[in-house]
Design a protein around this motif. Structure first.
Motif, short mmCIF file in Angstrom:
data_model
loop_
_atom_site.label_atom_id
_atom_site.label_comp_id
_atom_site.label_asym_id
_atom_site.label_seq_id
_atom_site.Cartn_x
_atom_site.Cartn_y
_atom_site.Cartn_z
N LYS A 59 -41.22 -1.05 37.94
CA LYS A 59 -41.87 -1.28 39.22
C LYS A 59 -41.06 -0.66 40.35
O LYS A 59 -41.63 -0.04 41.26
CB LYS A 59 -42.05 -2.78 39.47
N ALA A 63 -42.34 2.36 42.80
CA ALA A 63 -42.37 2.16 44.25
C ALA A 63 -41.56 3.24 44.95
O ALA A 63 -42.00 3.80 45.97
CB ALA A 63 -41.84 0.77 44.60
N LEU A 109 -49.22 4.58 43.09
CA LEU A 109 -49.48 3.22 43.59
C LEU A 109 -50.53 2.51 42.75
O LEU A 109 -50.45 1.30 42.53
CB LEU A 109 -49.90 3.27 45.06
#
Length: 172
Positions: A59, A63, A109
């Motif tokens: 994650k 990001a 995203l």
């Protein structure tokens, strides 16, 4: 290797290292080996944590990738804006690359969103057969009798109807 130099986690292919002349200029040979060993160790940790179900490193990586791609998009659009009056072709190339970066940021995203909250998937089964649908359980006698009564009544109703087809008049 010198005795106090850390051992790499995986063997380093000297032929592959020799072919990367670009990497030679930015750090000494011993530092490259150490950095490579650290990178491989970090990669092994990330893979083992992902296999254990901890997706936090993934994650974080996604990001960071999205933020970097957004920065690339912003910088390229600024470059295109600066060059729009001097060289329109160059400005167009910058904008094309900027749009690719923006699209990749969107996809990144979206992947991050899918990891954080997976979409519910619905599976629909469609049976396509030629002829009658197979029955796996025999029908109860009461339902079978009701179907036969309805079928018989429908057949009797069809037989009682007058022939309304004008093409069939006089052919009987």
């Amino acid at each position: 290797m010198q005795p106090n130099e850390p051992q790499p986690l995986v063997p380093i292919d000297a032929g592959a290292e020799a072919s990367t002349s670009a990497a030679r200029g930015w750090m000494p040979k011993t530092d490259r080996r150490q950095k490579l060993a650290e990178a491989v160790g970090q990669l092994e940790l990330s893979v083992s944590s992902a296999q254990a179900g901890d997706l936090a490193p993934i994650k974080s990586m996604l990001a960071a990738q999205a933020v970097a791609l957004n920065a690339v998009f912003a910088n390229l659009t600024q470059l295109a804006s600066r060059h729009r009056l001097r060289d329109l072709d160059l400005a167009e190339q910058y904008l094309r690359i900027a749009m690719r970066a923006q699209n990749q940021a969107r996809a990144t995203l979206e992947a991050l969103t899918d990891i954080v909250s997976p979409r519910a998937s619905v599976m629909v089964q469609t049976n396509v057969v030629n002829g009658a649908q197979p029955r796996f359980e025999p029908l109860p006698d009461s339902i079978r009798r009701a179907i036969e009564e309805i079928s018989g009544a429908a057949q009797a109703h069809v037989e009682r109807q007058p022939n309304d087809d004008p093409t069939q008049e006089g052919r009987q």
